[in-house]
Design an enzyme around this catalytic site. Structure first.
Site, mmCIF file in Angstrom:
data_model
loop_
_atom_site.group_PDB
_atom_site.id
_atom_site.type_symbol
_atom_site.label_atom_id
_atom_site.label_comp_id
_atom_site.label_asym_id
_atom_site.label_seq_id
_atom_site.Cartn_x
_atom_site.Cartn_y
_atom_site.Cartn_z
ATOM 1 N N LYS A 65 20.903 -76.515 62.629
ATOM 2 C CA LYS A 65 22.039 -77.274 62.084
ATOM 3 C C LYS A 65 22.243 -76.793 60.657
ATOM 4 O O LYS A 65 21.309 -76.335 60.018
ATOM 5 C CB LYS A 65 21.703 -78.768 62.043
ATOM 6 C CG LYS A 65 21.453 -79.421 63.374
ATOM 7 C CD LYS A 65 22.532 -80.457 63.651
ATOM 8 C CE LYS A 65 22.301 -81.193 64.938
ATOM 9 N NZ LYS A 65 21.506 -82.380 64.774
ATOM 10 N N HIS A 99 23.002 -79.142 54.903
ATOM 11 C CA HIS A 99 24.196 -79.748 54.295
ATOM 12 C C HIS A 99 23.947 -80.247 52.875
ATOM 13 O O HIS A 99 22.846 -80.159 52.349
ATOM 14 C CB HIS A 99 24.841 -80.783 55.206
ATOM 15 C CG HIS A 99 23.995 -81.987 55.454
ATOM 16 N ND1 HIS A 99 23.665 -82.873 54.457
ATOM 17 C CD2 HIS A 99 23.434 -82.458 56.585
ATOM 18 C CE1 HIS A 99 22.935 -83.838 54.972
ATOM 19 N NE2 HIS A 99 22.765 -83.606 56.259
ATOM 20 N N HIS A 117 21.074 -82.413 51.976
ATOM 21 C CA HIS A 117 19.796 -81.704 51.859
ATOM 22 C C HIS A 117 19.687 -80.996 50.519
ATOM 23 O O HIS A 117 18.603 -80.844 49.971
ATOM 24 C CB HIS A 117 19.633 -80.678 52.996
ATOM 25 C CG HIS A 117 19.551 -81.311 54.357
ATOM 26 N ND1 HIS A 117 20.399 -80.975 55.377
ATOM 27 C CD2 HIS A 117 18.737 -82.271 54.845
ATOM 28 C CE1 HIS A 117 20.097 -81.701 56.446
ATOM 29 N NE2 HIS A 117 19.102 -82.491 56.150
HETATM 30 N N1 ARG Z 1 15.410 -84.055 58.799
HETATM 31 C C1 ARG Z 1 15.855 -85.327 58.332
HETATM 32 C C2 ARG Z 1 17.359 -85.308 58.112
HETATM 33 O O1 ARG Z 1 17.935 -84.279 57.933
HETATM 34 C C3 ARG Z 1 15.198 -85.724 57.047
HETATM 35 C C4 ARG Z 1 13.715 -85.881 57.132
HETATM 36 C C5 ARG Z 1 13.216 -86.835 56.125
HETATM 37 N N2 ARG Z 1 11.802 -86.902 56.053
HETATM 38 C C6 ARG Z 1 11.006 -87.659 56.822
HETATM 39 N N3 ARG Z 1 9.719 -87.612 56.637
HETATM 40 N N4 ARG Z 1 11.498 -88.456 57.736
HETATM 41 O O2 ARG Z 1 17.968 -86.370 58.102
#
Ligand code: ARG
Length: 566
Positions: free
Chosen positions: A125, A128, A131
């Protein structure tokens, strides 16, 4: 020399109060005209049975000035202390030149491990803008904690597991074309993923197929695992391109998949502790006494989920790193998720989970653009970074067409401008991106701070050959000069406050104000002009040199690079 300590010790001596008591009530006056430190005499009135005014007047008279003070004044019940400007400036300037980039550092974190988890994009993905926000805040916090002597590990908790990979594998098998994907991996994977959703709406059996693939993946089937690994690898190539542009490095890329075989233990522990209850076939932890929806640990089909992987990850991190703090830099929309998993860990009796903290941040709005991945019309982050670099290049080219190393400078300034924007306000505030203010070289922006640094460096280059290491600082004791030196001294405070609140914006505001004070200083005090005598030149150059050191360090803590000329 410790000016504050000198004042405190002597107040304690004259009043008979404990040093710690004096320290607590000693303040920095609201106005620089009222001196450098103030001590309110009101609490003494009761003990000494005298009016605060009189106490202040008596103490002012008796107070020994020594080498460090120029004046002690009684004013409306306060004792106001004025440092000897030359002594104070010499002291600070020589300390900065000794410590260099370590100025403002401390050893408060020595022997303590802090984990900063940030960025954590989802593979296949687009990376974005949210992030990027996480990356900017997390990278800065990691640098801030290192500056304070902590052991820091930067963790990238990649979103590389979950039922969506069943869908992607199914989509790839149906419509994937390796050659096309190789050219533009994430874009293409996203396309077939979106297509999967469209087709599955017409033919729901596709969803069963996808579930089947995810099951295979969970069971370690070689072919599906191979595909998953391929998606992960090509995604990381793209993410690393962005991290390289930003100068960001991680110590670990253990993502959700890494914890997929570590969840059974969590389920067992929660089960043993009697925390799991059944709800519609799923296993959940009831959190209703905290007014939260239940935390789902096992779905009705036996599949584990996001929360369970996070709990397994926290346990793994505790065992691997024995952390003092485990910080999650993740957007505000996931607040409930973190409150839930933290509560489950507390209920499991894991004392160490007190060190887990969700460091949240607001939304980013790019005027006129959509940011959702479902529709496929997302903004690619690399494009935003490149646009900033291009725009910066155009600005530089129009003002100084012959500048050297223009590519490198445009990159440092363009990327710095974006990082600065994320770290400009307290992180919970939403951000609206505006190129105008981001690239306003005269406003509150990265380019403004970078320009101040470059300006200072160019003055120092012109002064090549002049030794200002032992300058007589009494020649640079005007209000503007003194106020600038005081700000240089305040760097350490800004760093600790930023860490205490997990707010890089404290440093952002600090460096912006420092750049402003520096501009005010060199606009009112010529440095290299012919009619400035050499001793005065030296004193001013010493200030310029120290300011450059501190601006560079502060920008570094924000993840922003400097350029030597612009
Ligand atoms: N990959 C997730 C997202 O893009 C964020 C992860 C956040 N970290 C965690 N330990 N849950 O929304």
């Amino acid at each position: 020399m410790d000016f504050k300590k000198y004042v405190i010790d002597n107040i304690a001596e004259l009043t008979g109060l404990e040093c710690s008591v004096v320290e607590k009530s000693t303040e920095t006056p609201p106005d620089e005209k009222m001196g450098d430190l103030a001590f309110p005499c009101f609490p003494l009135a009761k003990i000494m049975r005298k009016a605060p005014n009189m106490i202040a007047a008596e103490l002012a008279e008796k107070f020994p000035l020594g080498d460090m003070l120029s004046k002690v004044e009684a004013a409306s019940g306060y004792l106001n202390f004025f440092f000897d400007r030359a002594a104070f400036s010499s002291d600070i300037i020589s300390k900065i030149s000794e410590t260099g980039k370590d100025w403002g550092s401390s050893d408060e974190g020595s022997g303590k491990m802090i984990l900063v988890e940030y960025s954590s994009p989802n593979i296949a993905k687009p990376f974005h803008i949210g992030h990027l926000f996480s990356t900017a805040v997390g990278n800065s916090l990691a640098r801030i904690y290192k500056h304070l002597g902590y052991d820091v590990q930067s963790l990238n908790h990649l979103g590389d597991w979950g039922t969506q990979f069943g869908k992607l594998i199914s989509a790839y098998k149906r419509w994937g074309n390796k050659e096309v994907i190789e050219k533009n991996p994430i874009n293409e994977l996203l396309k077939i993923y979106v297509k999967f959703h469209e087709e599955a709406e017409k033919d729901p059996s596709l969803n069963d197929e996808a579930r089947g693939y995810f099951k295979k993946l969970e069971d370690g089937d070689p072919e599906t695992t191979e595909l998953w690994k391929y998606f992960r690898d090509i995604s990381l190539v793209e993410f690393n391109r962005v991290y390289d542009m930003l100068g960001v490095k991680f110590d670990s890329y253990n993502g959700e998949a890494f914890y997929s075989d570590k969840m059974d233990e969590v389920v067992d522990i929660l089960h043993e502790k009697g925390l799991l209850v059944e709800s519609d076939g799923a296993q959940v932890v009831d959190l209703s006494d905290e007014n939260m929806p239940p935390c789902i640990i096992l779905k009705s089909d036996g599949a584990t989920i996001y929360a369970t992987r996070d709990i397994a990850a926290a346990l793994y991190r505790h065992r691997t790193y024995n952390f003092y703090k485990n910080i999650y830099v993740v957007g505000t929309p996931q607040s409930l998720h973190f409150r839930q998993i933290f509560s489950v860990m507390r209920r499991a009796g894991w004392e160490w989970s007190k060190g887990c903290e969700h460091v949240n941040f607001g939304l980013v709005k790019l005027p006129g653009k959509h940011l959702s991945t479902r529709h496929g019309d997302v903004v690619f982050l690399e494009d935003v970074l490149n646009e900033s670099i291009e725009k910066t290049r155009a600005i530089i080219e129009s003002s100084s067409p012959n500048m050297e190393d223009i590519d490198e400078k445009a990159k440092k300034i363009g990327i710095g401008a974006i990082l600065y924007t994320f770290l400009k306000n307290s992180r919970e505030k939403d951000i609206i991106f505006s190129w105008e203010s981001m690239l306003d070289f005269e406003g509150e922006s990265a380019p403004y701070c970078q320009y101040s640094y470059a300006r200072g460096r160019s003055i120092l280059r012109r002064a090549d050959g002049i030794d200002y290491s032992n300058a007589d600082m009494s020649l640079a004791a005007s209000d503007e000069e003194y106020s600038l030196v005081k700000q240089l001294n305040a760097f350490g405070n800004a760093v600790s406050t930023a860490a205490e609140k997990n707010e890089p914006f404290c440093i952002n505001r600090y460096v912006t104000n420092l750049a402003k004070a520096f501009n005010k200083f060199y606009n009112t005090h010529p440095i290299m002009k012919d009619d400035v005598d050499i001793e005065t030149k030296k004193a001013r150059l010493a200030i310029v040199n120290a300011t450059c050191t501190v601006i560079k360090s502060a920008l570094y803590l924000l993840g922003i690079e400097t350029v030597e000329s612009m």
